[in-house]
Each structure stands twice: as C-alpha cells, then as structure tokens.
Design a protein around this motif. Structure first.
Motif, PDB file in Angstrom:
ATOM      1  N   UNK A  84      11.133  23.265 -30.034  1.00 34.59           N
ATOM      2  CA  UNK A  84      11.625  24.568 -29.567  1.00 34.59           C
ATOM      3  C   UNK A  84      12.505  25.249 -30.612  1.00 34.59           C
ATOM      4  N   UNK A  85      12.921  24.528 -31.629  1.00 32.60           N
ATOM      5  CA  UNK A  85      13.772  25.134 -32.658  1.00 32.60           C
ATOM      6  C   UNK A  85      12.935  26.045 -33.551  1.00 32.60           C
ATOM      7  N   UNK A  86      13.336  27.295 -33.757  1.00 33.13           N
ATOM      8  CA  UNK A  86      12.585  28.210 -34.621  1.00 33.13           C
ATOM      9  C   UNK A  86      12.391  27.622 -36.024  1.00 33.13           C
ATOM     10  N   UNK A  87      11.171  27.728 -36.515  1.00 35.46           N
ATOM     11  CA  UNK A  87      10.839  27.210 -37.837  1.00 35.46           C
ATOM     12  C   UNK A  87      10.313  25.796 -37.832  1.00 35.46           C
ATOM     13  N   UNK A  88      10.443  25.093 -36.697  1.00 33.33           N
ATOM     14  CA  UNK A  88       9.972  23.705 -36.636  1.00 33.33           C
ATOM     15  C   UNK A  88       8.449  23.649 -36.672  1.00 33.33           C
ATOM     16  N   UNK A  89       7.927  22.634 -37.314  1.00 34.94           N
ATOM     17  CA  UNK A  89       6.488  22.332 -37.272  1.00 34.94           C
ATOM     18  C   UNK A  89       6.366  20.827 -37.049  1.00 34.94           C
ATOM     19  N   UNK A  90       6.253  20.464 -35.775  1.00 35.12           N
ATOM     20  CA  UNK A  90       6.242  19.066 -35.380  1.00 35.12           C
ATOM     21  C   UNK A  90       4.818  18.556 -35.194  1.00 35.12           C
ATOM     22  N   UNK A  91       4.557  17.380 -35.685  1.00 35.37           N
ATOM     23  CA  UNK A  91       3.259  16.757 -35.494  1.00 35.37           C
ATOM     24  C   UNK A  91       3.237  15.903 -34.237  1.00 35.37           C
ATOM     25  N   UNK A  92       2.056  15.729 -33.673  1.00 38.24           N
ATOM     26  CA  UNK A  92       1.820  14.814 -32.558  1.00 38.24           C
ATOM     27  C   UNK A  92       0.574  14.022 -32.905  1.00 38.24           C
ATOM     28  N   UNK A  93       0.701  12.718 -33.032  1.00 42.84           N
ATOM     29  CA  UNK A  93      -0.399  11.913 -33.559  1.00 42.84           C
ATOM     30  C   UNK A  93      -0.628  10.654 -32.743  1.00 42.84           C
ATOM     31  N   UNK A  94      -1.871  10.199 -32.806  1.00 43.73           N
ATOM     32  CA  UNK A  94      -2.258   8.872 -32.333  1.00 43.73           C
ATOM     33  C   UNK A  94      -3.396   8.419 -33.243  1.00 43.73           C
ATOM     34  N   UNK A  95      -3.739   7.172 -33.206  1.00 43.82           N
ATOM     35  CA  UNK A  95      -4.766   6.656 -34.117  1.00 43.82           C
ATOM     36  C   UNK A  95      -6.065   7.437 -33.988  1.00 43.82           C
ATOM     37  N   UNK A  96      -6.491   7.707 -32.744  1.00 46.66           N
ATOM     38  CA  UNK A  96      -7.744   8.423 -32.522  1.00 46.66           C
ATOM     39  C   UNK A  96      -7.479   9.709 -31.747  1.00 46.66           C
ATOM     40  N   UNK A  97      -8.023  10.814 -32.229  1.00 48.95           N
ATOM     41  CA  UNK A  97      -7.797  12.112 -31.595  1.00 48.95           C
ATOM     42  C   UNK A  97      -8.301  12.132 -30.161  1.00 48.95           C
ATOM     43  N   UNK A  98      -9.429  11.480 -29.884  1.00 48.69           N
ATOM     44  CA  UNK A  98     -10.008  11.527 -28.543  1.00 48.69           C
ATOM     45  C   UNK A  98      -9.065  10.887 -27.523  1.00 48.69           C
ATOM     46  N   UNK A  99      -8.392   9.795 -27.890  1.00 50.20           N
ATOM     47  CA  UNK A  99      -7.456   9.169 -26.956  1.00 50.20           C
ATOM     48  C   UNK A  99      -6.148   9.961 -26.875  1.00 50.20           C
ATOM     49  N   UNK A 100      -5.765  10.621 -27.962  1.00 46.36           N
ATOM     50  CA  UNK A 100      -4.580  11.467 -27.923  1.00 46.36           C
ATOM     51  C   UNK A 100      -4.757  12.597 -26.911  1.00 46.36           C
ATOM     52  N   UNK A 101      -5.933  13.227 -26.915  1.00 45.81           N
ATOM     53  CA  UNK A 101      -6.202  14.329 -25.991  1.00 45.81           C
ATOM     54  C   UNK A 101      -6.199  13.857 -24.543  1.00 45.81           C
ATOM     55  N   UNK A 102      -6.642  12.630 -24.311  1.00 43.42           N
ATOM     56  CA  UNK A 102      -6.752  12.125 -22.937  1.00 43.42           C
ATOM     57  C   UNK A 102      -5.441  11.547 -22.414  1.00 43.42           C
ATOM     58  N   UNK A 103      -4.453  11.351 -23.288  1.00 45.51           N
ATOM     59  CA  UNK A 103      -3.220  10.681 -22.859  1.00 45.51           C
ATOM     60  C   UNK A 103      -1.985  11.540 -23.136  1.00 45.51           C
ATOM     61  N   UNK A 104      -1.449  11.452 -24.327  1.00 48.40           N
ATOM     62  CA  UNK A 104      -0.174  12.104 -24.645  1.00 48.40           C
ATOM     63  C   UNK A 104      -0.249  13.615 -24.543  1.00 48.40           C
ATOM     64  N   UNK A 105      -1.339  14.195 -25.049  1.00 46.33           N
ATOM     65  CA  UNK A 105      -1.479  15.657 -24.963  1.00 46.33           C
ATOM     66  C   UNK A 105      -1.561  16.093 -23.508  1.00 46.33           C
ATOM     67  N   UNK A 106      -2.200  15.306 -22.698  1.00 43.62           N
ATOM     68  CA  UNK A 106      -2.289  15.605 -21.259  1.00 43.62           C
ATOM     69  C   UNK A 106      -0.902  15.564 -20.617  1.00 43.62           C
ATOM     70  N   UNK A 107      -0.104  14.563 -20.965  1.00 39.78           N
ATOM     71  CA  UNK A 107       1.271  14.488 -20.466  1.00 39.78           C
ATOM     72  C   UNK A 107       2.063  15.718 -20.880  1.00 39.78           C
ATOM     73  N   UNK A 108       1.816  16.190 -22.090  1.00 37.54           N
ATOM     74  CA  UNK A 108       2.561  17.317 -22.639  1.00 37.54           C
ATOM     75  C   UNK A 108       2.239  18.627 -21.929  1.00 37.54           C
ATOM     76  N   UNK A 109       0.945  18.909 -21.701  1.00 42.73           N
ATOM     77  CA  UNK A 109       0.565  20.239 -21.208  1.00 42.73           C
ATOM     78  C   UNK A 109       0.028  20.254 -19.774  1.00 42.73           C
ATOM     79  N   UNK A 110      -0.306  19.080 -19.201  1.00 41.47           N
ATOM     80  CA  UNK A 110      -0.854  19.046 -17.850  1.00 41.47           C
ATOM     81  C   UNK A 110      -0.008  18.235 -16.876  1.00 41.47           C
ATOM     82  N   UNK A 111       0.672  17.216 -17.380  1.00 42.96           N
ATOM     83  CA  UNK A 111       1.427  16.324 -16.509  1.00 42.96           C
ATOM     84  C   UNK A 111       0.598  15.146 -16.055  1.00 42.96           C
ATOM     85  N   UNK A 112       1.257  14.151 -15.505  1.00 42.88           N
ATOM     86  CA  UNK A 112       0.592  12.950 -14.996  1.00 42.88           C
ATOM     87  C   UNK A 112       0.856  12.815 -13.508  1.00 42.88           C
TER      88      UNK A 112
END
Length: 252
Positions: free
Chosen positions: A25-53
């Motif tokens: 949320x800090x202006x100018x920040x460029x934060x990465x979000x990573x996991x070993x495989x993109x497909x599992x990142x989308x199904x897990x952490x990214x889902x928690x971030x934008x959809x909730x569990x």
C-alpha cells in the motif's frame, strides 16, 4: 529476510498475504508474490489475497485495486503494486526490480531460486525496508532454509530471522481438526503438528540431530577405522565409516 515456519493450520498463507498488503500500500512499492509454480500460486495464495478462503474475506478489500491478469499485476489505488509469478523458470524474472517479495510454501524452492529473489529485491522506497518474507512448512534440517535461518541446529545467517509455530498456536482451529492432527505420528507429527524441522520418513537414523550428534575432532588419529558399503540397487548407495577413538568410543 524473514521466514514464518508453521505447522498445518498455522495461517501461513494468510500471514504472508497480509504482510504483502501492508507493504504494497506504500506509494512507489513494487512487491513480488511468488511460489515455485505459478499454477499453484493462483490456486492458493493469490486466491487468499483477492478472493478469501471459506468464510474469510479477501486480504485485499474489493474496490481498492485494479487486477491485470494478463500482466499478472495488481495496482493498489493510492499505493504501489504487486507482481506475482512462479519460479518454474527463474530466467523470466531476471529483469524484475522489487522493493520486497512474499514467498509462499518456500520449502518448495531450492537455493538457486532463493538467490534469484535476493538479487531482485533492490528497489529503495522511503520508509520501506527491502525484504524477502516467506512462509513454509518445516522440512529436513538439511534444507537450505533450515541452514540459512538457524532451524537445523546452527546459528542463523546475518539478517535472517525465523518465526516458528505449531498447530495449537492457532486458537481459531476447530477442536475436531486439532484432534485429528493429534493422531499423526513420527516425522509427520514432528513437522506438521509440532512445527519442528526433522529428518525424512525412512531414515535409518531418524533421531539424528546435528546440534547433538556432530562433534569436531582435529589433530588426533583414530585407533581404528572400518567401512561398509551398500551398493544400493534399489535404495541410495552408502559408504558407512566407523572410527574408534582412544577411549574406545565409536564414531559414525
């Protein structure tokens, strides 16, 4: 570098996503979000971030960001941005410049992956400390993360801090779930319930602990040494050496 080492149900994905939001949320920040495989990142952490569990709301409230799925970026209104990626091919992120990076299930990474992330985090943003912050399940004490963060019986490397939890530390977990975890045994219980970094299932020396069993010995010759070889036609090959010291004690 901060590592959140947690057993099952210890809120690892939520915690790393919450820290990601607080920093992004800090202006100018460029934060990465990573996991070993993109497909599992989308199904897990990214889902928690934008959809909730389940009944949990998303970490990022709706209406406060713009999500470009094709570019794999999330722009926070009035703040910085998040770029998410898998480490399937580290060459694809070699040009990234990040203010920090969140990593989920970091035990899936190898040391080369971690080194690549360290090389990406160099964007200076006022009031924001460049940092890699990761969550993981405990693994072997020989894993590079255990060695780097002092979880394998050794001191942590400079600038590396670990937070360790067990399942029971999360008081939101249902008692029925904790009761089921209590039936785990052996290495599975030690790692996934108690949150300890211990050896793999099937090890001959399952209780081996470098902090307890490794001893330095210099300048004194052994009285006797015997070696045995198992060629390992099905299991890994091994050469086992036993040395007798001057007191008669045997060292493996």
């Amino acid at each position: 570098e901060v590592l959140y080492s947690g057993a099952f149900g210890s809120g690892k994905s939520f915690s790393v996503a919450a820290r990601l939001m607080i920093r992004a949320v800090r202006p100018g920040a460029r934060e990465g979000l990573a996991r070993k495989h993109l497909v599992t990142l989308k199904a897990t952490t990214l889902r928690t971030l934008v959809e909730g569990d389940g009944a949990m709301p998303p970490v990022l409230p709706e209406g406060c960001y713009a999500h470009n799925k094709s570019e794999k970026t999330i722009i926070l209104m009035g703040g910085g941005q998040i770029v998410y990626f898998g480490l399937d091919e580290t060459s694809k992120i070699s040009s990234y410049i990040l203010s920090g990076c969140a990593v989920d299930q970091a035990e899936e990474l190898d040391e080369a992956d971690w080194r690549m992330l360290r090389g990406r985090v160099r964007l200076e943003v006022p009031g924001l400390n460049p940092q890699i912050y990761a969550a993981c399940n405990p693994s072997s004490p020989a894993h590079f993360l255990a060695q780097r963060f002092g979880l394998g019986g050794n001191p942590a490397d400079a600038g590396c801090v670990a937070v360790s939890t067990c399942s029971a530390d999360n008081w939101f977990l249902p008692q029925s779930y904790l009761a089921d975890l209590a039936t785990f045994t052996g290495v599975a219980r030690a790692r996934y319930v108690e949150g300890r970094w211990v050896g793999n299932e099937g090890l001959v020396y399952a209780d081996f602990d470098p902090a307890v069993h490794v001893r330095a010995r210099e300048g004194v010759a052994w009285k006797r040494a015997v070696a045995g070889v198992d060629w390992g036609l099905q299991n890994p090959s091994v050469v086992l050496t036993l040395c007798q010291d001057e007191s008669g004690a045997v060292h493996v």
